[in-house]
Scaffold this motif. Sequence first.
Motif, PDB file in Angstrom:
ATOM      1  N   THR A 159       0.847  -1.191   0.000  1.00  0.00           N
ATOM      2  CA  THR A 159       0.000   0.000   0.000  1.00  0.00           C
ATOM      3  C   THR A 159       0.885   1.245   0.000  1.00  0.00           C
ATOM      4  O   THR A 159       2.003   1.225   0.485  1.00  0.00           O
ATOM      5  CB  THR A 159      -0.918   0.042   1.234  1.00  0.00           C
ATOM      6  OG1 THR A 159      -0.104   0.177   2.402  1.00  0.00           O
ATOM      7  CG2 THR A 159      -1.739  -1.229   1.344  1.00  0.00           C
ATOM      8  N   ALA A 160       0.357   2.316  -0.552  1.00  0.00           N
ATOM      9  CA  ALA A 160       1.138   3.550  -0.653  1.00  0.00           C
ATOM     10  C   ALA A 160       0.815   4.525   0.465  1.00  0.00           C
ATOM     11  O   ALA A 160       1.413   5.577   0.562  1.00  0.00           O
ATOM     12  CB  ALA A 160       0.882   4.206  -2.006  1.00  0.00           C
ATOM     13  N   GLY A 161      -0.143   4.185   1.340  1.00  0.00           N
ATOM     14  CA  GLY A 161      -0.652   5.166   2.282  1.00  0.00           C
ATOM     15  C   GLY A 161      -1.889   5.844   1.702  1.00  0.00           C
ATOM     16  O   GLY A 161      -2.426   5.430   0.678  1.00  0.00           O
ATOM     17  N   CYS A 162      -2.312   6.917   2.342  1.00  0.00           N
ATOM     18  CA  CYS A 162      -3.613   7.496   1.965  1.00  0.00           C
ATOM     19  C   CYS A 162      -3.537   8.441   0.776  1.00  0.00           C
ATOM     20  O   CYS A 162      -4.538   8.628   0.070  1.00  0.00           O
ATOM     21  CB  CYS A 162      -4.244   8.214   3.159  1.00  0.00           C
ATOM     22  SG  CYS A 162      -3.401   9.737   3.655  1.00  0.00           S
ATOM     23  N   GLY A 163      -2.380   9.069   0.512  1.00  0.00           N
ATOM     24  CA  GLY A 163      -2.326  10.062  -0.547  1.00  0.00           C
ATOM     25  C   GLY A 163      -3.384  11.129  -0.338  1.00  0.00           C
ATOM     26  O   GLY A 163      -3.524  11.683   0.752  1.00  0.00           O
ATOM     27  N   GLY A 164      -4.171  11.384  -1.382  1.00  0.00           N
ATOM     28  CA  GLY A 164      -5.233  12.377  -1.269  1.00  0.00           C
ATOM     29  C   GLY A 164      -6.584  11.814  -0.889  1.00  0.00           C
ATOM     30  O   GLY A 164      -7.583  12.543  -0.844  1.00  0.00           O
ATOM     31  N   PHE A 165      -6.638  10.508  -0.584  1.00  0.00           N
ATOM     32  CA  PHE A 165      -7.909   9.816  -0.346  1.00  0.00           C
ATOM     33  C   PHE A 165      -8.731  10.475   0.767  1.00  0.00           C
ATOM     34  O   PHE A 165      -9.945  10.650   0.644  1.00  0.00           O
ATOM     35  CB  PHE A 165      -7.598   8.359   0.002  1.00  0.00           C
ATOM     36  CG  PHE A 165      -8.780   7.439   0.120  1.00  0.00           C
ATOM     37  CD1 PHE A 165      -9.121   6.590  -0.909  1.00  0.00           C
ATOM     38  CD2 PHE A 165      -9.538   7.392   1.290  1.00  0.00           C
ATOM     39  CE1 PHE A 165     -10.190   5.715  -0.790  1.00  0.00           C
ATOM     40  CE2 PHE A 165     -10.598   6.531   1.419  1.00  0.00           C
ATOM     41  CZ  PHE A 165     -10.932   5.690   0.376  1.00  0.00           C
ATOM     42  N   VAL A 166      -8.071  10.847   1.859  1.00  0.00           N
ATOM     43  CA  VAL A 166      -8.797  11.412   3.006  1.00  0.00           C
ATOM     44  C   VAL A 166      -9.311  12.809   2.673  1.00  0.00           C
ATOM     45  O   VAL A 166     -10.440  13.168   3.020  1.00  0.00           O
ATOM     46  CB  VAL A 166      -7.905  11.424   4.259  1.00  0.00           C
ATOM     47  CG1 VAL A 166      -8.627  12.053   5.437  1.00  0.00           C
ATOM     48  CG2 VAL A 166      -7.466   9.996   4.614  1.00  0.00           C
ATOM     49  N   ASP A 167      -8.494  13.599   1.977  1.00  0.00           N
ATOM     50  CA  ASP A 167      -8.946  14.925   1.548  1.00  0.00           C
ATOM     51  C   ASP A 167     -10.160  14.812   0.619  1.00  0.00           C
ATOM     52  O   ASP A 167     -11.130  15.571   0.736  1.00  0.00           O
ATOM     53  CB  ASP A 167      -7.834  15.646   0.771  1.00  0.00           C
ATOM     54  CG  ASP A 167      -6.546  15.763   1.542  1.00  0.00           C
ATOM     55  OD1 ASP A 167      -6.460  16.641   2.416  1.00  0.00           O
ATOM     56  OD2 ASP A 167      -5.612  14.985   1.264  1.00  0.00           O
ATOM     57  N   ILE A 168     -10.085  13.870  -0.311  1.00  0.00           N
ATOM     58  CA  ILE A 168     -11.118  13.731  -1.342  1.00  0.00           C
ATOM     59  C   ILE A 168     -12.437  13.257  -0.750  1.00  0.00           C
ATOM     60  O   ILE A 168     -13.515  13.733  -1.119  1.00  0.00           O
ATOM     61  CB  ILE A 168     -10.626  12.757  -2.440  1.00  0.00           C
ATOM     62  CG1 ILE A 168      -9.475  13.403  -3.237  1.00  0.00           C
ATOM     63  CG2 ILE A 168     -11.757  12.340  -3.368  1.00  0.00           C
ATOM     64  CD1 ILE A 168      -8.642  12.407  -4.015  1.00  0.00           C
ATOM     65  N   THR A 169     -12.371  12.310   0.186  1.00  0.00           N
ATOM     66  CA  THR A 169     -13.604  11.718   0.721  1.00  0.00           C
ATOM     67  C   THR A 169     -14.208  12.525   1.864  1.00  0.00           C
ATOM     68  O   THR A 169     -15.340  12.259   2.264  1.00  0.00           O
ATOM     69  CB  THR A 169     -13.342  10.283   1.223  1.00  0.00           C
ATOM     70  OG1 THR A 169     -12.296  10.298   2.209  1.00  0.00           O
ATOM     71  CG2 THR A 169     -12.946   9.368   0.070  1.00  0.00           C
ATOM     72  N   ALA A 170     -13.484  13.527   2.370  1.00  0.00           N
ATOM     73  CA  ALA A 170     -13.957  14.241   3.562  1.00  0.00           C
ATOM     74  C   ALA A 170     -15.334  14.852   3.376  1.00  0.00           C
ATOM     75  O   ALA A 170     -16.177  14.816   4.276  1.00  0.00           O
ATOM     76  CB  ALA A 170     -12.948  15.325   3.950  1.00  0.00           C
ATOM     77  N   ARG A 171     -15.587  15.460   2.201  1.00  0.00           N
ATOM     78  CA  ARG A 171     -16.885  16.095   1.961  1.00  0.00           C
ATOM     79  C   ARG A 171     -17.461  15.761   0.592  1.00  0.00           C
ATOM     80  O   ARG A 171     -18.366  16.457   0.122  1.00  0.00           O
ATOM     81  CB  ARG A 171     -16.750  17.617   2.095  1.00  0.00           C
ATOM     82  CG  ARG A 171     -16.494  18.104   3.524  1.00  0.00           C
ATOM     83  CD  ARG A 171     -16.559  19.618   3.601  1.00  0.00           C
ATOM     84  NE  ARG A 171     -16.331  20.091   4.955  1.00  0.00           N
ATOM     85  CZ  ARG A 171     -15.123  20.353   5.479  1.00  0.00           C
ATOM     86  NH1 ARG A 171     -14.031  20.150   4.734  1.00  0.00           N
ATOM     87  NH2 ARG A 171     -14.999  20.805   6.707  1.00  0.00           N
ATOM     88  N   ALA A 172     -16.948  14.720  -0.054  1.00  0.00           N
ATOM     89  CA  ALA A 172     -17.465  14.363  -1.373  1.00  0.00           C
ATOM     90  C   ALA A 172     -18.952  14.058  -1.301  1.00  0.00           C
ATOM     91  O   ALA A 172     -19.405  13.351  -0.408  1.00  0.00           O
ATOM     92  CB  ALA A 172     -16.713  13.148  -1.916  1.00  0.00           C
TER      93      ALA A 172
END
Length: 530
Positions: free
Chosen positions: A394-407
Amino acid sequence: MSKHITPRQAADLIPDGAVVSVSSSSGLGCPDLTLKAIGERFDETGHPRNLTTLHPIAAGDMSGIKGVDHIAKKGLLKKILAGSYPSGPSSAEPPLIWQMIGNDEVAAYNIPSGILFDMHHEAAAKRPGVITKVGLDTFVDPRREGCAMNASAAAEPVVEKIAFAGEDWLYFKAIAPEVAIIRATTADERGNLTYEHEGATLGGLDQALAARNNGGIVIAQVKRIAKEGSLKPHDVRVPGVLVDYIVVDPEQKQTTQTLYDPAISGEIFRPLDSFRVPEFNIQKVIARRVAQELSTGSAVNLGFGISANVPRILMEEGLHGAVTWVIEQGAVGGVPLLDFAFGCASNADAFMPSPYQFTYFQGGGFDASLLSFLEIGRDGSVNVSKLAFRPHVTAGCGGFVDITARAKKIVFSGMFNAGAKLAVEGGRLVIEKEGKLKKLVNAVEHVTFSGPRGIAQGQDITYVTERCVLKLTPEGIMLTEIAPGADLQTHILDQSEFPLIVSPDLKVMDAALFRDAPIGLTLATGGHHG
């Protein structure tokens, strides 16, 4: 005075104990020659020592661009804060940085990429730090791991939960880099930087500002140096007043396994028929079903994995251009690329600086996100960022947490369990042998997306697998569609660690998804972007 120096001279500029910010996204925009010189200086002299390095998106890719692995040496690195890390196949030797993390030889943190960019922005403006709701109730939250990847990191927290205006927020202290190492294509003699061969501008400007405003230095790696005054001012993305030194690497790769492709940098547009359409297989079945979730006119974010094929599905169905793709590295529009070139797009409409793309994501201004999952929990939470038995995969979260926060809408895609032997015959799914590893689990190992927070915010959450479609509801995860050929009890309910709610309106997935021919895809209307 010339700003041009050798890679070794650049390495000699970095003092012991410095905070060093590196602009890169895997192989894209990686100042690899400069990082290599730092590692070589350490091997020869034992300096620089005890560096703290900041990597908003991963540096290096383990496929010809070593990136952070050049400096992954005990004594050189003391602390590393990264949005993601180089990953590799489970059969391969783990990247050196993962070995250091696992051996607790470096305090390592996985911080969402957008927040790391925000930390630079706040440091540049001499503000105390970032106050955000991004990451609440995920591994970012100090009530869980607080971004720490090992014991050394846990002993030095980088985030705290605070109360502000009667609400819970996360606070990240700004970190001021003493050195920023960024990359571009061309520098003129005064250090003005243009990015004409780059696949994105990434966050070099923000990183340079953070270093400059705090008394640090900025080293820019480029392919070439041009005469002073020869660059068009509208093309300059980082002005020379922010750049102290220039390192030239005429062989720097544009991105992973790619020396230079003018379509990646938007200098030419590829004909649509030059893009490979995915071969017919289980992953294509899933990508097709994901595509059915889209609406015409939408702006849609894409993540790595099965969902990265969805643009090719729309192309095959004659719907290219019906939605606008937006990816975290900064490309808007065009055709996001696959595999080693992920993070780049051909035929893009525009390249946003990555920090501003993350502002767009964090504020939920886009319409939908298509992402992957490793595990789905009983409460709807998703893990994409950690597998204890194979961490370097796994690469870690990258932008995943930013993207899903208010999608507004998220479609997660993946295989229902790991290792199943599957086939498709005559418009039906054939499950020949079940996988040994369940992916619908009572509790995910790492919370990268919080199901309870998604419910509280009214987010529209769908999970698409090869054998069924699931929806997150306040009552739990509901099974809404089942693949033709799948047995409800043995193939779905028995393969989940927790009970699924079966919809009273349970449907059979469209058999056309399971045939090797276009499916006649039509998209709903409703996106607000023209």
